[in-house]
Motif scaffolding. Structure first.
Motif, short mmCIF file in Angstrom:
data_model
loop_
_atom_site.label_atom_id
_atom_site.label_comp_id
_atom_site.label_asym_id
_atom_site.label_seq_id
_atom_site.Cartn_x
_atom_site.Cartn_y
_atom_site.Cartn_z
N ARG A 241 -8.93 6.75 -2.39
CA ARG A 241 -8.43 6.96 -3.76
C ARG A 241 -6.90 7.03 -3.77
O ARG A 241 -6.24 6.48 -4.65
N ARG A 242 -6.34 7.70 -2.79
CA ARG A 242 -4.88 7.81 -2.68
C ARG A 242 -4.26 6.43 -2.45
O ARG A 242 -3.23 6.09 -3.03
N GLU A 243 -4.91 5.64 -1.64
CA GLU A 243 -4.41 4.29 -1.35
C GLU A 243 -4.43 3.42 -2.60
O GLU A 243 -3.47 2.69 -2.88
N ARG A 244 -5.51 3.52 -3.37
CA ARG A 244 -5.58 2.74 -4.60
C ARG A 244 -4.51 3.17 -5.61
O ARG A 244 -3.90 2.35 -6.29
N ALA A 245 -4.30 4.48 -5.70
CA ALA A 245 -3.29 5.00 -6.63
C ALA A 245 -1.89 4.52 -6.25
O ALA A 245 -1.09 4.12 -7.10
N LEU A 246 -1.60 4.55 -4.96
CA LEU A 246 -0.29 4.09 -4.51
C LEU A 246 -0.13 2.59 -4.75
O LEU A 246 0.96 2.12 -5.09
N TYR A 247 -1.19 1.84 -4.60
CA TYR A 247 -1.13 0.40 -4.81
C TYR A 247 -0.85 0.09 -6.28
O TYR A 247 -0.03 -0.77 -6.61
N ARG A 248 -1.57 0.83 -7.14
CA ARG A 248 -1.32 0.62 -8.59
C ARG A 248 0.11 1.00 -8.95
O ARG A 248 0.76 0.35 -9.76
N LYS A 249 0.62 2.07 -8.34
CA LYS A 249 1.99 2.51 -8.60
C LYS A 249 2.99 1.46 -8.15
O LYS A 249 3.98 1.18 -8.83
N GLN A 250 2.70 0.85 -6.99
CA GLN A 250 3.57 -0.20 -6.48
C GLN A 250 3.59 -1.41 -7.42
O GLN A 250 4.63 -1.98 -7.71
#
Length: 263
Positions: A241-250
């Motif tokens: 979930r953290r990885e997906r959130a960071l990807y969306r933020k990027q």
């Protein structure tokens, strides 16, 4: 005196109290009083009359009538009220009390340009200047009343004031330019700060993604998973979930930057 609307132009000697009539009322009151067969000996048609302004004194250019009787020319001016009177009216009105102590000056002298009007002693009233012919009032001494030295100093003062006002306008213009430059500087600083902040945030996001990938690359032993499978899968889901959130933020940061660059 009859209609109370139009100005009286005729005075009837035979009517009660020498009544003033406008022309229309005089005709209606006198000419219309005859009956058939009247010999005009007793009717109002024979009343004696004179023009209402017949007794008025003839004025020369620049003269005016007394404010009280409006018949004789004014020869005295009350320096307090500035009203002009004939001799009889002035003496009658100013015969008693406080009015008797007031001063007057000849109308001829009064009507010659500006006059200094001094305030009453102890009353706090400021001295001012009055022009009877134009009815202007001012607290500044008129140029016509200044002596040669006063006039020279006054002109020098006006020149200095003009120069001072010019300098003030120049300072105001420079102040406005300074404010505009300061605004441009602050705007540039804010935009650079925002850009630097966005770049820093993107760098932190990339670092976090790399760290997460490195953690995913670790080989977790089956023994560790077997000891507490619930905790293992819970941490794994949290990490994803953290990885997906960071990807969306990027992606969002990249989108904002592209929009700012007009891409």
């Amino acid at each position: 005196d009859v209609c109370k609307v139009k100005e009286g132009t005729r005075i009837c000697f035979d009517c009660e109290d020498m009544t003033y009539f406008c022309l229309a009322d005089f005709i209606a009151h006198h000419e219309g009083s005859c009956e058939m067969g009247c010999d005009h000996t007793t009717c109002r048609k024979n009343h004696l009359w004179k023009a209402a302004d017949q007794d008025k004194e003839e004025l020369k250019p620049g003269e005016k009538y007394c404010v009280n009787c409006t018949t004789l020319k004014a020869v005295r001016v009350n320096v307090v009220s500035k009203d002009a009177f004939c001799v009889n009216c002035y003496d009658t009105i100013h015969a008693h009390g406080w009015l008797a102590a007031q001063k007057w000056i000849p109308f001829d002298e009064w009507s010659k340009g500006w006059r200094e009007m001094k305030g009453l002693a102890g009353s706090g009233e400021a001295t001012y200047y009055f022009n009877p012919s134009t009815h202007e009032e001012t607290y500044e001494k008129p140029l016509e009343m200044m002596l040669e030295d006063e006039l020279r100093e006054h002109k020098a003062f006006l020149e200095q004031r003009k120069n001072a006002e010019h300098q003030v306008k120049k300072v105001e213009k420079l102040q406005l330019q300074l404010e505009e430059l300061q605004f441009e500087k602050d705007t540039k600083f804010f935009e650079d700060s925002q850009k630097q902040l966005a770049e820093q945030e993107e760098l932190e996001t990339l670092r976090e993604l790399i760290r997460i990938k490195d953690e995913k690359g670790d080989n977790t032993s089956l023994l560790t998973i077997a000891k507490n499978p619930y905790r293992y899968y819970k941490n794994k889901a949290k990490q994803e979930r953290r990885e997906r959130a960071l990807y969306r933020k990027q992606l969002l940061l990249s989108k904002k930057q592209k929009a700012k660059m007009g891409m």
